[in-house]
Motif scaffolding. Structure first.
Motif, PDB file in Angstrom:
ATOM      1  N   PHE A   1       0.743  -1.126   0.016  1.00 23.77           N
ATOM      2  CA  PHE A   1      -0.086   0.053   0.053  1.00 23.77           C
ATOM      3  C   PHE A   1       0.648   1.322   0.114  1.00 23.77           C
ATOM      4  CE2 PHE A   1      -2.185   3.335   2.213  1.00 23.77           C
ATOM      5  CZ  PHE A   1      -3.246   3.636   1.424  1.00 23.77           C
ATOM      6  N   GLN A   2       0.416   2.354  -0.846  1.00 25.52           N
ATOM      7  CA  GLN A   2       1.237   3.535  -0.925  1.00 25.52           C
ATOM      8  C   GLN A   2       0.188   4.656  -0.448  1.00 25.52           C
ATOM      9  OE1 GLN A   2       4.363   3.525  -1.976  1.00 25.52           O
ATOM     10  NE2 GLN A   2       4.494   1.584  -1.858  1.00 25.52           N
ATOM     11  N   TRP A   3       0.597   5.607   0.413  1.00 22.23           N
ATOM     12  CA  TRP A   3      -0.251   6.579   0.784  1.00 22.23           C
ATOM     13  C   TRP A   3      -0.769   7.412  -0.435  1.00 22.23           C
ATOM     14  CZ3 TRP A   3      -2.656   6.147   5.240  1.00 22.23           C
ATOM     15  CH2 TRP A   3      -2.012   5.659   6.382  1.00 22.23           C
ATOM     16  N   SER A   4      -0.130   7.620  -1.293  1.00 23.44           N
ATOM     17  CA  SER A   4      -0.438   8.211  -2.486  1.00 23.44           C
ATOM     18  C   SER A   4      -1.654   7.698  -3.302  1.00 23.44           C
ATOM     19  CB  SER A   4       0.843   8.394  -3.471  1.00 23.44           C
ATOM     20  OG  SER A   4       0.910   6.608  -3.916  1.00 23.44           O
ATOM     21  N   PHE A   5      -2.027   6.389  -2.798  1.00 23.20           N
ATOM     22  CA  PHE A   5      -3.178   5.776  -3.584  1.00 23.20           C
ATOM     23  C   PHE A   5      -4.478   6.682  -3.018  1.00 23.20           C
ATOM     24  CE2 PHE A   5      -1.031   1.682  -3.843  1.00 23.20           C
ATOM     25  CZ  PHE A   5      -0.281   2.027  -4.987  1.00 23.20           C
ATOM     26  N   LEU A   6      -4.244   7.608  -2.021  1.00 23.30           N
ATOM     27  CA  LEU A   6      -5.594   8.140  -1.277  1.00 23.30           C
ATOM     28  C   LEU A   6      -5.614   9.612  -2.028  1.00 23.30           C
ATOM     29  CD1 LEU A   6      -5.103   7.329   2.502  1.00 23.30           C
ATOM     30  CD2 LEU A   6      -6.467   6.238   0.898  1.00 23.30           C
ATOM     31  N   LEU A   7      -4.727   9.873  -2.786  1.00 23.63           N
ATOM     32  CA  LEU A   7      -4.948  11.334  -3.663  1.00 23.63           C
ATOM     33  C   LEU A   7      -6.141  11.375  -4.543  1.00 23.63           C
ATOM     34  CD1 LEU A   7      -1.211  11.760  -4.802  1.00 23.63           C
ATOM     35  CD2 LEU A   7      -2.551  12.810  -2.754  1.00 23.63           C
ATOM     36  N   PRO A   8      -6.699  12.388  -4.815  1.00 23.38           N
ATOM     37  CA  PRO A   8      -7.887  12.584  -5.728  1.00 23.38           C
ATOM     38  C   PRO A   8      -7.812  11.959  -6.892  1.00 23.38           C
ATOM     39  CG  PRO A   8      -7.290  14.589  -4.600  1.00 23.38           C
ATOM     40  CD  PRO A   8      -6.146  13.616  -4.254  1.00 23.38           C
ATOM     41  N   LYS A   9      -6.746  11.535  -7.656  1.00 18.08           N
ATOM     42  CA  LYS A   9      -6.445  10.946  -8.772  1.00 18.08           C
ATOM     43  C   LYS A   9      -6.783   9.474  -8.999  1.00 18.08           C
ATOM     44  CE  LYS A   9      -1.567   9.803  -8.650  1.00 18.08           C
ATOM     45  NZ  LYS A   9      -0.304  10.045  -9.628  1.00 18.08           N
ATOM     46  N   TYR A  10      -6.768   8.763  -7.786  1.00 18.16           N
ATOM     47  CA  TYR A  10      -7.195   7.469  -7.515  1.00 18.16           C
ATOM     48  C   TYR A  10      -8.819   7.230  -7.010  1.00 18.16           C
ATOM     49  CZ  TYR A  10      -2.400   6.452  -8.056  1.00 18.16           C
ATOM     50  OH  TYR A  10      -0.993   6.198  -8.587  1.00 18.16           O
ATOM     51  N   TRP A  11      -9.143   8.363  -6.776  1.00 17.28           N
ATOM     52  CA  TRP A  11     -10.779   8.294  -6.294  1.00 17.28           C
ATOM     53  C   TRP A  11     -11.655   7.495  -7.069  1.00 17.28           C
ATOM     54  CZ3 TRP A  11     -11.630  13.609  -3.741  1.00 17.28           C
ATOM     55  CH2 TRP A  11     -10.784  13.932  -2.658  1.00 17.28           C
ATOM     56  N   GLY A  12     -11.585   7.710  -8.342  1.00 22.06           N
ATOM     57  CA  GLY A  12     -12.535   7.028  -9.301  1.00 22.06           C
ATOM     58  C   GLY A  12     -12.342   5.498  -9.181  1.00 22.06           C
ATOM     59  N   ILE A  13     -10.944   4.964  -9.122  1.00 23.49           N
ATOM     60  CA  ILE A  13     -10.749   3.419  -8.888  1.00 23.49           C
ATOM     61  C   ILE A  13     -11.333   2.999  -7.790  1.00 23.49           C
ATOM     62  CG2 ILE A  13      -8.692   1.876  -8.917  1.00 23.49           C
ATOM     63  CD1 ILE A  13      -7.182   3.732 -10.706  1.00 23.49           C
TER      64      ILE A  13
ATOM     65  N   ARG B   1       1.681 -10.229 -15.510  1.00 22.75           N
ATOM     66  CA  ARG B   1       2.015  -8.996 -15.900  1.00 22.75           C
ATOM     67  C   ARG B   1       1.453  -7.890 -15.138  1.00 22.75           C
ATOM     68  NH1 ARG B   1       3.780  -7.479 -20.908  1.00 22.75           N
ATOM     69  NH2 ARG B   1       3.929  -9.637 -21.563  1.00 22.75           N
ATOM     70  N   PRO B   2       2.611  -7.246 -14.448  1.00 26.52           N
ATOM     71  CA  PRO B   2       2.120  -6.020 -13.642  1.00 26.52           C
ATOM     72  C   PRO B   2       1.114  -5.252 -14.434  1.00 26.52           C
ATOM     73  CG  PRO B   2       4.272  -6.449 -13.232  1.00 26.52           C
ATOM     74  CD  PRO B   2       3.980  -7.452 -14.416  1.00 26.52           C
ATOM     75  N   GLN B   3       0.187  -4.595 -13.538  1.00 31.34           N
ATOM     76  CA  GLN B   3      -0.963  -3.456 -14.330  1.00 31.34           C
ATOM     77  C   GLN B   3       0.011  -2.233 -14.018  1.00 31.34           C
ATOM     78  OE1 GLN B   3      -4.013  -4.305 -14.921  1.00 31.34           O
ATOM     79  NE2 GLN B   3      -3.481  -6.402 -14.466  1.00 31.34           N
ATOM     80  N   ASN B   4      -0.260  -1.347 -15.243  1.00 25.37           N
ATOM     81  CA  ASN B   4       0.352  -0.146 -15.399  1.00 25.37           C
ATOM     82  C   ASN B   4      -0.071   0.804 -14.092  1.00 25.37           C
ATOM     83  OD1 ASN B   4       1.806  -0.929 -17.763  1.00 25.37           O
ATOM     84  ND2 ASN B   4      -0.006  -0.237 -19.191  1.00 25.37           N
ATOM     85  N   ASN B   5      -1.442   0.822 -14.010  1.00 23.43           N
ATOM     86  CA  ASN B   5      -1.910   1.859 -12.888  1.00 23.43           C
ATOM     87  C   ASN B   5      -1.565   1.008 -11.471  1.00 23.43           C
ATOM     88  OD1 ASN B   5      -3.536   2.363 -10.744  1.00 23.43           O
ATOM     89  ND2 ASN B   5      -4.504   3.723 -12.138  1.00 23.43           N
ATOM     90  N   PRO B   6      -0.772   1.646 -10.481  1.00 22.75           N
ATOM     91  CA  PRO B   6      -0.080   1.098  -9.316  1.00 22.75           C
ATOM     92  C   PRO B   6      -1.106   0.640  -8.260  1.00 22.75           C
ATOM     93  CG  PRO B   6       0.320   3.461  -9.305  1.00 22.75           C
ATOM     94  CD  PRO B   6      -0.237   3.133 -10.785  1.00 22.75           C
ATOM     95  N   LEU B   7      -2.270   1.522  -8.432  1.00 29.37           N
ATOM     96  CA  LEU B   7      -3.434   1.088  -7.452  1.00 29.37           C
ATOM     97  C   LEU B   7      -3.819  -0.177  -7.839  1.00 29.37           C
ATOM     98  CD1 LEU B   7      -5.276   1.308  -4.906  1.00 29.37           C
ATOM     99  CD2 LEU B   7      -6.458   3.084  -6.327  1.00 29.37           C
ATOM    100  N   LEU B   8      -4.420  -0.154  -9.024  1.00 28.86           N
ATOM    101  CA  LEU B   8      -4.943  -1.377  -9.741  1.00 28.86           C
ATOM    102  C   LEU B   8      -4.142  -2.826  -9.315  1.00 28.86           C
ATOM    103  CD1 LEU B   8      -6.875  -0.591 -12.899  1.00 28.86           C
ATOM    104  CD2 LEU B   8      -7.881  -1.076 -10.738  1.00 28.86           C
ATOM    105  N   ASP B   9      -2.719  -2.642  -9.621  1.00 27.53           N
ATOM    106  CA  ASP B   9      -1.837  -3.473  -9.519  1.00 27.53           C
ATOM    107  C   ASP B   9      -1.692  -4.096  -7.886  1.00 27.53           C
ATOM    108  OD1 ASP B   9       0.428  -4.963 -10.694  1.00 27.53           O
ATOM    109  OD2 ASP B   9       1.545  -4.122  -9.148  1.00 27.53           O
ATOM    110  N   MET B  10      -1.918  -3.049  -7.003  1.00 27.36           N
ATOM    111  CA  MET B  10      -1.807  -3.534  -5.740  1.00 27.36           C
ATOM    112  C   MET B  10      -3.142  -4.296  -5.192  1.00 27.36           C
ATOM    113  SD  MET B  10      -2.232  -1.431  -2.056  1.00 27.36           S
ATOM    114  CE  MET B  10      -4.114  -1.626  -2.507  1.00 27.36           C
ATOM    115  N   LEU B  11      -4.111  -3.569  -5.831  1.00 25.86           N
ATOM    116  CA  LEU B  11      -5.710  -4.547  -5.430  1.00 25.86           C
ATOM    117  C   LEU B  11      -5.602  -5.912  -6.004  1.00 25.86           C
ATOM    118  CD1 LEU B  11      -7.665  -1.336  -5.901  1.00 25.86           C
ATOM    119  CD2 LEU B  11      -7.321  -2.618  -3.615  1.00 25.86           C
ATOM    120  N   ILE B  12      -5.308  -5.931  -7.356  1.00 26.76           N
ATOM    121  CA  ILE B  12      -5.164  -7.485  -8.142  1.00 26.76           C
ATOM    122  C   ILE B  12      -4.385  -8.310  -7.343  1.00 26.76           C
ATOM    123  CG2 ILE B  12      -4.919  -8.479 -10.290  1.00 26.76           C
ATOM    124  CD1 ILE B  12      -6.066  -5.976 -11.625  1.00 26.76           C
TER     125      ILE B  12
END
Length: 311
Positions: free
Chosen positions: A12-24, A158-169
């Motif tokens: 987990f990265q704290w940056s995943f809480l930034l607004p750019k990830y809210w949609g995900i 194969r890792p996901q390009n989006n780091p949040l999706l990669d972590m969740l999957i």
């Protein structure tokens, strides 16, 4: 090529809480809600979404139609169109089945059958790894989950390009697979095979000729990867065909895992012959449930010198 992340997989990265990830995050919550719906509703939604995707994703649609025309010339034009749409529906069904595997695994109880488990057990009893030759099935991780009810599988991913999706999957898959091995981590793959692990590996996509040779696939020349030959040679693992698929009435589906005997003399001294035999294994698997395969990938993208493009 996907960029290598600068953090550990699943971390987990704290940056995943930034607004750019809210949609995900909103999308993930929505998917979790879908996962708890009854199957009777899930498969109806999947049919609708699959039909919409078939009509909307025109490039993928044309690729699917072209692939089925090439691989199943015995089908009529109407059959090809019908089966092509079913590919998209099966893909949507596979997403729901994967959500069930991640969040509601009890749904699979009493629905799974396996044939040929002894082939993996025999290889491991001899201290050998098992490289499980399979396909990019629309069942996605649901297939891995049904296998995990009988043996302990690892997977190449194969890792996901989006780091949040990669972590969740990655975290969701960790409930299914003991080890998730990055497709670029050849040392890790070799180590796990030498340690007697069973690893699901799909040599069924076109990565050009830097990593393979042209070999017939459903009678059509196709770029076929040969990395598994090197893996088998270095680790002395067994090459064991593995296939899983949905069977029966869609309102009450069953899931079958088919494990075939180890492939004899693989690898041989003939790279082209090995690639041809591997493709024949995949063909045989795909004929069982043709629409449960990701035909929307351009399997015949690479062409022999002087040949016209197929897409």
């Amino acid at each position: 090529m996907s960029k290598k992340p600068d953090y550990k997989p699943g971390e987990f990265q704290w940056s995943f809480l930034l607004p750019k990830y809210w949609g995900i995050w909103v999308g993930i919550i929505f998917l979790m809600i879908l996962a708890i719906l009854p199957w009777s509703i899930q498969h109806r939604i999947a049919r609708v979404l699959g039909s919409i995707a078939f009509k909307s994703l025109k490039s993928r649609k044309q690729t699917t139609i072209r692939n089925l025309e090439l691989c199943f010339p015995e089908w009529s034009e109407a059959e090809v169109l019908e089966k092509s749409e079913q590919v998209f529906i099966d893909q949507m069904l596979g997403i729901f089945e994967t959500l069930n595997a991640w969040y509601c695994p009890k749904w699979f109880e009493g629905r799974v059958e396996i044939e040929g488990l002894e082939h993996i057990q025999n290889a491991q009893a001899q201290g050998k790894g098992a490289l499980l030759l399979g396909t990019h099935s629309t069942l996605l991780d649901a297939g891995g989950y049904v296998c995990a009810q009988y043996f302990d599988p690892d997977v190449v991913y194969r890792p996901q390009n989006n780091p949040l999706l990669d972590m969740l999957i990655y975290r969701c898959r960790s409930t299914i697979y003991t080890n998730q091995i990055d497709h670029d981590d050849m040392r890790g793959l070799i180590r796990h095979l030498k340690n007697g692990r069973a690893i699901w590996y799909s040599p069924d996509q076109d990565f050009g000729l830097k990593q393979g040779v042209m070999a017939p696939f459903f009678g059509v020349p196709a770029a076929t990867v040969t990395a598994h030959r090197r893996l088998l040679k270095m680790t002395k693992a067994e090459a064991i065909p593995l296939y899983f698929y949905r069977d029966g009435n869609i309102s009450n589906p069953k899931y079958k895992v088919l494990i075939e005997p180890p492939v004899e003399n693989l690898p041989s001294d003939d790279e082209l012959d090995d690639a041809t035999r591997t493709n024949l294994i995949i063909e045989r698997q795909l004929r069982i449930a043709p629409t449960q395969y990701m035909w929307f990938h351009r399997r015949f993208k690479t062409r022999p010198n002087g040949s016209e493009r197929l897409y």
